[in-house]
Design an enzyme around this catalytic site. Sequence first.
Site, PDB file in Angstrom:
ATOM      1  N   CYS A   1     -38.872  -6.583 -11.008  1.00 39.98           N
ATOM      2  CA  CYS A   1     -39.953  -5.888 -11.706  1.00 39.98           C
ATOM      3  C   CYS A   1     -40.774  -6.970 -12.376  1.00 39.98           C
ATOM      4  O   CYS A   1     -40.332  -7.571 -13.362  1.00 39.98           O
ATOM      5  CB  CYS A   1     -39.418  -4.897 -12.737  1.00 39.98           C
ATOM      6  SG  CYS A   1     -40.749  -4.066 -13.647  1.00 39.98           S
TER       7      CYS A   1
ATOM      8  N   CYS B   1     -42.141  -5.807 -16.243  1.00 38.16           N
ATOM      9  CA  CYS B   1     -41.203  -5.584 -17.354  1.00 38.16           C
ATOM     10  C   CYS B   1     -39.784  -5.599 -16.807  1.00 38.16           C
ATOM     11  O   CYS B   1     -39.305  -6.642 -16.384  1.00 38.16           O
ATOM     12  CB  CYS B   1     -41.526  -4.283 -18.089  1.00 38.16           C
ATOM     13  SG  CYS B   1     -41.730  -2.856 -17.006  1.00 38.16           S
ATOM     14  N   SER B   2     -39.112  -4.459 -16.784  1.00 36.45           N
ATOM     15  CA  SER B   2     -37.743  -4.418 -16.253  1.00 36.45           C
ATOM     16  C   SER B   2     -37.417  -3.037 -15.701  1.00 36.45           C
ATOM     17  O   SER B   2     -36.339  -2.504 -15.949  1.00 36.45           O
ATOM     18  CB  SER B   2     -36.737  -4.814 -17.338  1.00 36.45           C
ATOM     19  OG  SER B   2     -36.855  -3.951 -18.459  1.00 36.45           O
ATOM     20  N   CYS B   3     -38.351  -2.451 -14.952  1.00 33.08           N
ATOM     21  CA  CYS B   3     -38.097  -1.145 -14.344  1.00 33.08           C
ATOM     22  C   CYS B   3     -36.881  -1.262 -13.428  1.00 33.08           C
ATOM     23  O   CYS B   3     -36.761  -2.209 -12.645  1.00 33.08           O
ATOM     24  CB  CYS B   3     -39.313  -0.689 -13.555  1.00 33.08           C
ATOM     25  SG  CYS B   3     -40.743  -0.324 -14.605  1.00 33.08           S
TER      26      CYS B   3
END
Length: 206
Positions: A110, A113-115
């Site tokens: 991702c 961000c950190s999906c």
Amino acid sequence: MPHDHPDDAHPHSLLPSDPALRVKALESLLVEKGLVDPAALDAIIETYEHKIGPQNGAAVVARAWREPKFRTALFTDATAAVSEMGFYGRQGEHIVALENTDRQHNLVVCTLCSCYPWPLLGIPPGWYKSDAYRARAVREPRKVLAEFGLELARDVALKTWDSTAEIRYLVIPQQPAGTQGWSAEALAALVTRDAMIGTAIVPSPA
């Protein structure tokens, strides 16, 4: 980068040196002020410790290896297929399954961000959220995999998939040789979180 050890902490990490103590202090303060229900906190902790985590994704992979009909459904509509197994909810609304083959290996990142597919893999590891992984997985994915100990053959195509708030990916690794006919439980025990992100493969059992 690929390890979750304190010595490998990323320089841009915002985590304090003693996060567990700080979290406990914050929890105590919120409970004391009546802003948080301790029972609700316990329920959340119980959920993430025992109901949400890589074991869910591993169960999906094992079933895909064993059941051709489910495998077809998974690659047709992964969200519906995993929901049928009880894996759904926040961060798992739009799941796409990616198939690793002899000719293509898939890697998930991702970049913004950190999906991440929480219902299937739990909370993302620190390295997945790091600036280094998010940038380099796109720019130099083969070098990144090599740092995880995975050297792909030159004739294997490598495709990087960028997760978003709309789509989250689950890599379905190749079933290792020698495991045909194994039970779902035995197969699931072989599948790791990293294999479902694409930074590892599932090796053949000794």
